[in-house]
Design a protein around this motif. Sequence first.
Motif, PDB file in Angstrom:
ATOM      1  N   ILE A 132      26.093  16.903  14.318  1.00 21.20           N
ATOM      2  CA  ILE A 132      25.433  18.206  14.315  1.00 21.20           C
ATOM      3  C   ILE A 132      25.548  18.813  12.919  1.00 21.20           C
ATOM      4  N   ASN A 133      24.425  19.280  12.388  1.00 22.27           N
ATOM      5  CA  ASN A 133      24.442  19.890  11.060  1.00 22.27           C
ATOM      6  C   ASN A 133      24.234  21.394  11.164  1.00 22.27           C
ATOM      7  N   VAL A 134      25.027  22.142  10.407  1.00 20.37           N
ATOM      8  CA  VAL A 134      24.966  23.601  10.394  1.00 20.37           C
ATOM      9  C   VAL A 134      24.527  24.068   9.012  1.00 20.37           C
ATOM     10  N   ALA A 135      23.449  24.845   8.964  1.00 19.57           N
ATOM     11  CA  ALA A 135      22.988  25.444   7.706  1.00 19.57           C
ATOM     12  C   ALA A 135      23.727  26.765   7.511  1.00 19.57           C
ATOM     13  N   PHE A 136      24.593  26.831   6.514  1.00 17.42           N
ATOM     14  CA  PHE A 136      25.479  27.984   6.355  1.00 17.42           C
ATOM     15  C   PHE A 136      24.744  29.216   5.840  1.00 17.42           C
ATOM     16  N   GLU A 137      23.543  29.030   5.274  1.00 16.87           N
ATOM     17  CA  GLU A 137      22.823  30.172   4.722  1.00 16.87           C
ATOM     18  C   GLU A 137      22.500  31.223   5.785  1.00 16.87           C
ATOM     19  N   SER A 138      22.413  30.805   7.040  1.00 20.96           N
ATOM     20  CA  SER A 138      22.073  31.761   8.102  1.00 20.96           C
ATOM     21  C   SER A 138      23.200  32.734   8.401  1.00 20.96           C
ATOM     22  N   PHE A 139      24.395  32.508   7.823  1.00 19.87           N
ATOM     23  CA  PHE A 139      25.522  33.418   8.039  1.00 19.87           C
ATOM     24  C   PHE A 139      25.827  34.283   6.812  1.00 19.87           C
ATOM     25  N   LEU A 140      24.984  34.222   5.793  1.00 18.83           N
ATOM     26  CA  LEU A 140      25.294  34.885   4.536  1.00 18.83           C
ATOM     27  C   LEU A 140      24.913  36.359   4.507  1.00 18.83           C
ATOM     28  N   GLU A 141      24.432  36.911   5.627  1.00 14.27           N
ATOM     29  CA  GLU A 141      24.058  38.334   5.599  1.00 14.27           C
ATOM     30  C   GLU A 141      25.275  39.239   5.490  1.00 14.27           C
ATOM     31  N   GLN A 142      26.456  38.724   5.842  1.00 15.03           N
ATOM     32  CA  GLN A 142      27.693  39.480   5.719  1.00 15.03           C
ATOM     33  C   GLN A 142      28.548  38.907   4.591  1.00 15.03           C
ATOM     34  N   THR A 143      29.318  39.747   3.935  1.00 17.85           N
ATOM     35  CA  THR A 143      30.233  39.304   2.871  1.00 17.85           C
ATOM     36  C   THR A 143      31.644  39.795   3.177  1.00 17.85           C
ATOM     37  N   PRO A 144      32.588  38.875   3.414  1.00 16.58           N
ATOM     38  CA  PRO A 144      32.395  37.423   3.509  1.00 16.58           C
ATOM     39  C   PRO A 144      31.703  37.039   4.807  1.00 16.58           C
ATOM     40  N   PRO A 145      31.143  35.829   4.892  1.00 10.53           N
ATOM     41  CA  PRO A 145      30.443  35.407   6.115  1.00 10.53           C
ATOM     42  C   PRO A 145      31.370  35.432   7.329  1.00 10.53           C
ATOM     43  N   VAL A 146      30.823  35.806   8.463  1.00  9.75           N
ATOM     44  CA  VAL A 146      31.623  35.973   9.679  1.00  9.75           C
ATOM     45  C   VAL A 146      32.397  34.711  10.062  1.00  9.75           C
ATOM     46  N   PRO A 147      31.812  33.484   9.972  1.00 10.55           N
ATOM     47  CA  PRO A 147      32.582  32.304  10.390  1.00 10.55           C
ATOM     48  C   PRO A 147      33.873  32.107   9.607  1.00 10.55           C
ATOM     49  N   THR A 148      33.963  32.644   8.397  1.00 12.72           N
ATOM     50  CA  THR A 148      35.167  32.432   7.599  1.00 12.72           C
ATOM     51  C   THR A 148      36.370  33.198   8.152  1.00 12.72           C
ATOM     52  N   TYR A 149      36.155  34.071   9.118  1.00 14.59           N
ATOM     53  CA  TYR A 149      37.269  34.781   9.736  1.00 14.59           C
ATOM     54  C   TYR A 149      37.957  33.960  10.829  1.00 14.59           C
ATOM     55  N   GLN A 150      37.346  32.833  11.208  1.00 12.52           N
ATOM     56  CA  GLN A 150      37.918  32.011  12.267  1.00 12.52           C
ATOM     57  C   GLN A 150      39.238  31.404  11.793  1.00 12.52           C
ATOM     58  N   ALA A 151      40.288  31.624  12.556  1.00 11.85           N
ATOM     59  CA  ALA A 151      41.610  31.111  12.198  1.00 11.85           C
ATOM     60  C   ALA A 151      41.903  29.826  12.969  1.00 11.85           C
ATOM     61  N   GLY A 152      42.990  29.158  12.576  1.00 12.99           N
ATOM     62  CA  GLY A 152      43.428  27.958  13.263  1.00 12.99           C
ATOM     63  C   GLY A 152      42.791  26.704  12.708  1.00 12.99           C
TER      64      GLY A 152
END
Length: 464
Positions: A83-103
């Motif tokens: 599965i490929n994920v295009a990260f540009e779709s999460f760039l509307e927030q700074t920092p991008p929301v997925p980067t808050y995922q821990a673990g």
Amino acid sequence: MAQTPLESAQRIGSLFPKLTFKLDQGKQFGPRVGRLCLTRPSDSPPNYVINIQTPNFLIGTSRGVIPHFSRDHVHSVNGISWINVAFESFLEQTPPVPTYQAGSHPLHNFLGFDTSKHIVSLSLRDPLDAREMPANGNTHVSASCMRGVRKVTPGDWRSHVLTMQPDIAFALSDTPFTAAPHSQKRLIKSIERSAAWLADLLRPVENMTDGSPTPTLNVFVHMAGGTSTSARKAFSQSLTETLHGLEANAVKPLKCLDEGVAGYAFDLAAFHVRPAPLSHKDRGGVIEIAENSLVLQNSESLAQTSTPDAAGTPTSLSSSMIEPLSSLSLTPSLDALLRASLDPLPIAKPRLVTDVRSPHEILRLIRDIGVDVFDAGWAVKAADIGVALDFIFPVPSGHDSGPDYRKREIGHNLYDAKYAHDFVSLTNAFLAGHNRTSSSEAPVCPCIACSPIAPTSPIHHSKI
């Protein structure tokens, strides 16, 4: 808080997955069979091993979601492994929301994919998106998100990759999404930037816990060079050249960039951009460039004119490595472009092609080039317009021997009125699980709609 690259590197440790590719049968150009294997270390043995027989497919996502699939379908089917994920779709927030995922395995956990059966790759741009974008710069790539265009630097991309820990990361590439042909100066910039951005991603990250470098990222590189065979060959040669001095120290212990590359990617979306009609005077004549000269939909009518071979290729990148436009064939075939990129490179690395336009083009690229993995965008686009694909390849041997033999459609138009109140199985080429008998010759559709699987534990709709 979003994690820093150093914190991510420390957390990766010995749990970083290892990607290998074994070519079982095949040659440099031609049909080939292989196995793509990702070994994911786990906290307790045994390790997870994901095997993908090639040729095969990967599936793209929209904001991390596979189109037309529920979460239950994604986890139940065996046909979705990469599965490929295009990260540009999460760039509307700074920092991008997925980067808050821990673990551990943050990308898998944030999007809900299974670490035991799903290989998840991360690219900045959507490889199927060929919209014209603001020009890239020497220090940034233009990416598109729901709030407009964002400039992403190589340092930003490296930070996102280390934070999200994808199984496979795609290096940044300077791909011009404007109509070909491109100027010689633009091609040189594209090659130099793409090589420099690849080198930046391949730099080792020191793990401060014990002073040892973290395991190598599994990096795929987009093959640059546009529609010029000589430019593509020059980029490939730059990957295999031995590095010296500061360049060698930056990616140490790699001796050349290709040693850190896990596979090669070809994005055909840029080739599908239709150039505006123009004329180019050469030797007193006029060369007309057709509007659809680079549209690859019809594999039988591809232009066969190839770029003249360069006599004596220099070892360093310079303008002499790319033939001037006056002597350049303006409509090289797709085969010639891919062969020019792959010819200087090792045979035993996976080859990925995105944005193929038909099953015939897939078969031709397997036969003539030896492509290992394709994206499933063609099937997704068919579903987008209401066509449910329903065919078997190769065609079953008994298909043309029956009294009702006829040419079949490869899909169903779901907008047809006959489906308004039709609740039977949609497929004609496959059997549902409950219709299977010992004498059945047709294959059984394995999806959970046609062949439901009883849950292993009871479902409690209400439990206090």
